[in-house]
Design an enzyme around this catalytic site. Structure first.
Site, short mmCIF file in Angstrom:
data_model
loop_
_atom_site.label_atom_id
_atom_site.label_comp_id
_atom_site.label_asym_id
_atom_site.label_seq_id
_atom_site.Cartn_x
_atom_site.Cartn_y
_atom_site.Cartn_z
N GLY A 32 -0.50 0.56 1.24
CA GLY A 32 0.11 -0.63 0.68
C GLY A 32 1.54 -0.78 1.15
O GLY A 32 1.91 -0.33 2.24
N CYS A 33 2.37 -1.39 0.34
CA CYS A 33 3.78 -1.63 0.71
C CYS A 33 4.49 -0.32 1.05
O CYS A 33 4.49 0.62 0.25
CB CYS A 33 4.49 -2.32 -0.44
SG CYS A 33 6.27 -2.52 -0.17
#
Length: 204
Positions: A32-33
């Protein structure tokens, strides 16, 4: 996260690095981020450096704006440089699967949707590949999640370091709404679950 067990009961990897491993090694992880994944790893004992970046596609598309378009095969990643004499790859992967992200979400993490947010382990050599594949299979057999693991385990062709303003982003912007909502809870969960693995200042 779709864990069926609490993080304290999360199993250690059955397969480990060769005895006597030491020096400086690196593993590239996508969860993810990259702001949030970096925040989880930066204060672990034995972690020498953590760099956000991109992996999975060409140099020409390795920039934040292009990757965020979702039109490349890059993932937002972090390169975790570690000393295996202090922290084993297995512990790094244990935190990856239990704290850093939800490996059952395909091409997304929460509200961050797109191929760039996929779950992936980019291995540097056959030993890393064997350990990662064995651990994913072990977790599947143990049934620790309520959905299948979607993590891709693929060779690292090239790591492209992210722009300077992404480095230590969560640490430098603790009150930014996204960091407070997504990153901070992961760091607090890390402290509560694996506090003994944190550098002394970070554990307090």
């Amino acid at each position: 996260m779709g864990l069926k067990i609490d993080p304290w009961s999360f199993p250690d990897p059955e397969l480990a690095e060769a005895p006597g491993a030491s020096g400086r090694r690196a593993i590239v992880l996508a969860g993810g981020c990259f702001w949030c994944v970096e925040a989880v790893y930066r204060d672990l004992k034995g972690v020498l450096a953590v760099r956000p970046g991109y992996a999975g596609d060409r140099a020409e598309t390795a920039d934040y704006k292009t990757v965020c378009s979702g039109m490349t095969n890059h993932a937002e990643v972090v390169e975790v440089v570690y000393d295996p004499a202090v922290i084993a790859l297995g512990q790094i992967l244990k935190i990856f699967f239990s704290i850093a992200h939800d490996p059952t979400q395909k091409d997304r993490q929460g509200n961050d949707v797109g191929r760039q947010y996929r779950s992936a382990i980019f291995y540097a050599d056959d030993e890393q590949r064997r350990i990662a594949e064995a651990y994913a299979a072990q977790l599947t057999r143990a049934g620790v999640y309520d959905r299948p693991i979607t993590t891709e385990i693929v060779p690292l062709e090239k790591f492209f370091e992210a722009e300077d303003y992404h480095h230590d982003y969560a640490a430098r912007n603790p009150y930014q709404p996204y960091i407070r909502a997504v990153s901070a809870p992961k760091v607090e969960k890390l402290k509560a679950t694996y506090g003994a693995l944190l550098k002394d200042k970070a554990a307090s």
